[in-house]
Design an enzyme around this catalytic site. Structure first.
Site, PDB file in Angstrom:
ATOM      1  N   LYS A   1     -25.844 -34.344 -26.787  1.00  0.00           N
ATOM      2  CA  LYS A   1     -26.472 -33.052 -26.497  1.00  0.00           C
ATOM      3  C   LYS A   1     -27.840 -32.997 -27.151  1.00  0.00           C
ATOM      4  O   LYS A   1     -27.991 -33.325 -28.335  1.00  0.00           O
ATOM      5  CB  LYS A   1     -25.596 -31.919 -27.081  1.00  0.00           C
ATOM      6  CG  LYS A   1     -26.164 -30.536 -26.848  1.00  0.00           C
ATOM      7  CD  LYS A   1     -25.745 -29.971 -25.514  1.00  0.00           C
ATOM      8  CE  LYS A   1     -26.567 -28.802 -25.036  1.00  0.00           C
ATOM      9  NZ  LYS A   1     -27.798 -29.210 -24.298  1.00  0.00           N
TER      10      LYS A   1
ATOM     11  N   GLN B   1     -31.178 -34.471 -34.262  1.00  0.00           N
ATOM     12  CA  GLN B   1     -30.238 -33.677 -33.464  1.00  0.00           C
ATOM     13  C   GLN B   1     -28.781 -33.948 -33.862  1.00  0.00           C
ATOM     14  O   GLN B   1     -27.945 -33.044 -33.812  1.00  0.00           O
ATOM     15  CB  GLN B   1     -30.440 -34.003 -31.969  1.00  0.00           C
ATOM     16  CG  GLN B   1     -29.907 -32.948 -31.020  1.00  0.00           C
ATOM     17  CD  GLN B   1     -30.849 -31.771 -30.831  1.00  0.00           C
ATOM     18  OE1 GLN B   1     -32.044 -31.949 -30.677  1.00  0.00           O
ATOM     19  NE2 GLN B   1     -30.314 -30.565 -30.847  1.00  0.00           N
TER      20      GLN B   1
ATOM     21  N   LYS C   1     -31.589 -37.097 -27.348  1.00  0.00           N
ATOM     22  CA  LYS C   1     -32.882 -36.510 -26.978  1.00  0.00           C
ATOM     23  C   LYS C   1     -33.468 -37.351 -25.855  1.00  0.00           C
ATOM     24  O   LYS C   1     -33.161 -38.539 -25.740  1.00  0.00           O
ATOM     25  CB  LYS C   1     -33.846 -36.523 -28.167  1.00  0.00           C
ATOM     26  CG  LYS C   1     -34.976 -35.532 -28.040  1.00  0.00           C
ATOM     27  CD  LYS C   1     -34.539 -34.144 -28.464  1.00  0.00           C
ATOM     28  CE  LYS C   1     -35.597 -33.105 -28.241  1.00  0.00           C
ATOM     29  NZ  LYS C   1     -35.212 -31.824 -28.872  1.00  0.00           N
TER      30      LYS C   1
ATOM     31  N   GLY D   1     -33.910 -27.993 -22.612  1.00  0.00           N
ATOM     32  CA  GLY D   1     -35.361 -27.979 -22.718  1.00  0.00           C
ATOM     33  C   GLY D   1     -35.861 -28.360 -24.102  1.00  0.00           C
ATOM     34  O   GLY D   1     -35.101 -28.478 -25.060  1.00  0.00           O
ATOM     35  N   ASP D   2     -37.138 -28.568 -24.199  1.00  0.00           N
ATOM     36  CA  ASP D   2     -37.864 -28.762 -25.456  1.00  0.00           C
ATOM     37  C   ASP D   2     -39.335 -28.536 -25.083  1.00  0.00           C
ATOM     38  O   ASP D   2     -39.617 -27.870 -24.078  1.00  0.00           O
ATOM     39  CB  ASP D   2     -37.611 -30.165 -26.045  1.00  0.00           C
ATOM     40  CG  ASP D   2     -38.084 -30.298 -27.495  1.00  0.00           C
ATOM     41  OD1 ASP D   2     -37.395 -29.835 -28.400  1.00  0.00           O
ATOM     42  OD2 ASP D   2     -39.186 -30.864 -27.727  1.00  0.00           O
TER      43      ASP D   2
ATOM     44  N   THR E   1     -33.419 -19.837 -30.166  1.00  0.00           N
ATOM     45  CA  THR E   1     -33.998 -20.653 -31.248  1.00  0.00           C
ATOM     46  C   THR E   1     -34.845 -19.782 -32.174  1.00  0.00           C
ATOM     47  O   THR E   1     -34.704 -19.838 -33.402  1.00  0.00           O
ATOM     48  CB  THR E   1     -34.836 -21.809 -30.673  1.00  0.00           C
ATOM     49  OG1 THR E   1     -34.068 -22.476 -29.681  1.00  0.00           O
ATOM     50  CG2 THR E   1     -35.215 -22.794 -31.764  1.00  0.00           C
TER      51      THR E   1
ATOM     52  N   ASN F   1     -41.772 -21.182 -26.410  1.00  0.00           N
ATOM     53  CA  ASN F   1     -40.471 -20.514 -26.467  1.00  0.00           C
ATOM     54  C   ASN F   1     -40.070 -20.128 -27.888  1.00  0.00           C
ATOM     55  O   ASN F   1     -39.696 -18.984 -28.151  1.00  0.00           O
ATOM     56  CB  ASN F   1     -39.406 -21.441 -25.832  1.00  0.00           C
ATOM     57  CG  ASN F   1     -38.018 -20.892 -26.011  1.00  0.00           C
ATOM     58  OD1 ASN F   1     -37.317 -21.227 -26.961  1.00  0.00           O
ATOM     59  ND2 ASN F   1     -37.614 -20.006 -25.126  1.00  0.00           N
TER      60      ASN F   1
ATOM     61  N   SER G   1     -26.826 -23.247 -26.646  1.00  0.00           N
ATOM     62  CA  SER G   1     -26.590 -24.156 -25.517  1.00  0.00           C
ATOM     63  C   SER G   1     -25.100 -24.476 -25.410  1.00  0.00           C
ATOM     64  O   SER G   1     -24.533 -24.532 -24.313  1.00  0.00           O
ATOM     65  CB  SER G   1     -27.350 -25.470 -25.716  1.00  0.00           C
ATOM     66  OG  SER G   1     -28.685 -25.348 -25.307  1.00  0.00           O
TER      67      SER G   1
END
Ligand code: NDP
Ligand code: 2IT
Length: 453
Positions: free
Chosen positions: A92, A113, A128, A167-168, A211, A242, A385
């Site tokens: 993830k 992550q 990632k 997303g990122d 976030t 974001n 998420s």
């Protein structure tokens, strides 16, 4: 072998095996060197060779992406998906589209992550991905064509129980929509294979905000622990994407005063407080440069990058109580840390991944500045998420308040486990060490349980 020698040996192997991946060296060095008290207490991690194993991704996928631009020319990009660790759950982690993306950057993000996801207390492994594709200046059609071409290859490697991207930087609602549409077209499956989806097609309420909101909840827990709060605090925030926007939104709702934001062109300093509606209109609706802000709020100041101090960032030169780096890696330098301390800043809370350079982290620690480390402070995004995955799996939809309440609880748990672990291992108040040890321990113990796979 002594613990320090063991760590040193593994760090040297990383340099030999992954030449030129400087961000990956930085991330691994930070985590491994903070594990000393844990490794001194238990010899099982050495016995089962966990350090050497955990720094190697389980699988690294690199692929060519060809797509046709609006003039009919063939464009080429490189795509990545690093499936780093699946000891505690399916892979993830987000996808980043930015011209600076390379394997070292994706590996640093994937490595971080693993431990971030572990800290959430949820069953998600670390991954990632992304591409050196630059969405800036591309037409909607070109972005769609690129996303479709990217998914042709990525679709072979992902799935709702296998690997769930999100997303990122450079990957938001629009990109996720095109990616999801193409996945469905290729596989014929409508499933929760991506998170951060649109609300009409399986997305979760509060994922967009999660976030930034989570980062602010985390900062509030730090301050509360020391009998203080965000109310009335002047806050410097970097970024205008974001994470930054929803950090600013939550800061405002908690009675704090965010006074800066930035994009790659420059910084806005608005002493009376950032005007959220103007920021959202420019960045979320019109998708323009931040320099537009001063046209609508003439009492604000715009500092272009050319006017930044050498090796410094304008966001961190202002007088503030708290700093929220929320744009990208290594955006808060030693010079910035010195300016923050000099100007009376009491807390640095990392909304972005690895935004603070190691020298600056050390300097902040020496000066007893509260520090919310990225893995813990920005984990609210990936945690939500997972809440989206839960809703998809059970075919249900939770209200905004339900999701936000769960997010709050998760951020509190992350704070508590980071704080308590630091105390347990003799590093009281060092949330970075606490978060690293707590995140690592759960994954490493799971790797031991599952044998040499
Ligand atoms: P966005 O793409 O929405 O926004 C990124 C912002 O940072 C933009 O304002 C962008 O400016 C700026 N920025 C990006 N790269 C650079 C750079 N090299 N130099 C200067 N400014 C830059 O991304 P997000 O807000 O989603 O992500 C921000 C950070 O938070 C990243 O580190 C990401 O990994 C991390 N993060 C994101 C999560 C999420 O859920 N989205 C979850 C956890 C962490 P410009 O538009 O001019 O490029
Ligand atoms: O860095 C991150 O945690 C993210 N970009 C979010 C990942 C996710 O799967 O939601």
């Amino acid at each position: 072998m002594s613990v320090l020698k063991y760590i040193d040996k593994v760090l040297k192997q990383i340099v030999t095996n992954s030449p030129g991946q400087v961000e990956f060296y930085q991330a691994t060095e930070e985590v491994l060197s903070s594990l000393v008290p844990l490794l001194e207490r238990y010899d099982k991690y050495d016995k089962y060779n966990i350090l050497e194993r955990i720094v190697i991704p389980e699988r690294t996928i690199i692929f060519r992406i060809n797509w046709l631009d609006d003039n009919g020319n063939i464009q080429t990009n490189i795509g990545y998906r690093v499936q780093f660790n699946s000891a505690i759950g399916p892979y993830k982690g987000g996808l980043r589209f930015h011209p600076t993306v390379n394997l070292g950057i994706i590996k640093f993000l994937g490595f971080e992550q693993i431990f971030k996801n572990s800290l959430t207390g949820l069953n998600i492994g670390g991954a990632k991905g992304g591409s050196n594709f630059n969405p800036k200046g591309k037409s909607e059609n070109e972005i769609m064509k690129f996303c479709q071409a990217f998914m042709i290859e990525l679709s072979r490697h992902i799935g709702e129980r296998r690997d769930i991207p999100a997303g990122d930087i450079g990957v938001g609602k629009e990109e996720l929509g095109y990616l999801f549409g193409q996945y469905k077209k290729i596989t014929g499956r409508f499933e929760g294979v991506l998170t951060g989806k649109g609300l009409n097609w399986g997305g979760s309420l509060a994922r967009t905000e999660a976030t930034g909101y989570g980062s602010v909840y985390f900062a509030e827990h730090i301050l509360n622990k020391y009998k203080d709060s965000l109310k009335g605090k002047v806050c410097a925030v970097s970024g205008a994407g974001n994470v930054a926007i929803y950090t600013i939104e939550k800061l405002l709702s908690m009675g704090a005063k965010p006074v800066t934001c930035s994009d790659s062109g420059g910084t806005i300093y608005h002493k009376k407080g950032i005007d959220l509606e103007t920021l959202k209109a420019i960045k979320e609706i019109e998708r323009k440069r931040l320099s537009e802000y001063v046209k609508l709020c003439p009492d604000a100041e715009y500092i272009p990058v050319s006017k930044y101090p050498k090796n410094g960032h304008a966001c961190w030169q202002v007088k503030c109580d708290c700093a929220f780096p929320s744009a990208t890696q290594n955006e808060l330098s030693l010079i910035d840390a010195k300016a923050l301390v000099k100007n009376g800043c009491k807390l640095v809370n990392e909304g972005a991944n690895m935004p603070t350079v190691p020298d600056a982290v050390r300097y902040l620690k020496e000066n007893k500045i509260f520090f919310g480390p990225a893995k813990a402070a920005n984990a609210g995004g990936v945690a939500t998420s997972q809440l989206e995955m839960s809703q998809n799996a059970s075919m249900s939809n939770w209200s905004f308040n339900e999701v936000d309440a769960k997010l709050k609880k998760i951020m509190k748990n992350i704070f508590d486990i980071s704080y308590e672990t630091a105390k347990e291992y003799g590093c009281k108040d060092d949330l970075l060490t606490g978060a690293n040890i707590a995140g690592f321990k759960k994954v490493a113990d799971s790797m031991i349980d599952q044998g040499a796979v």
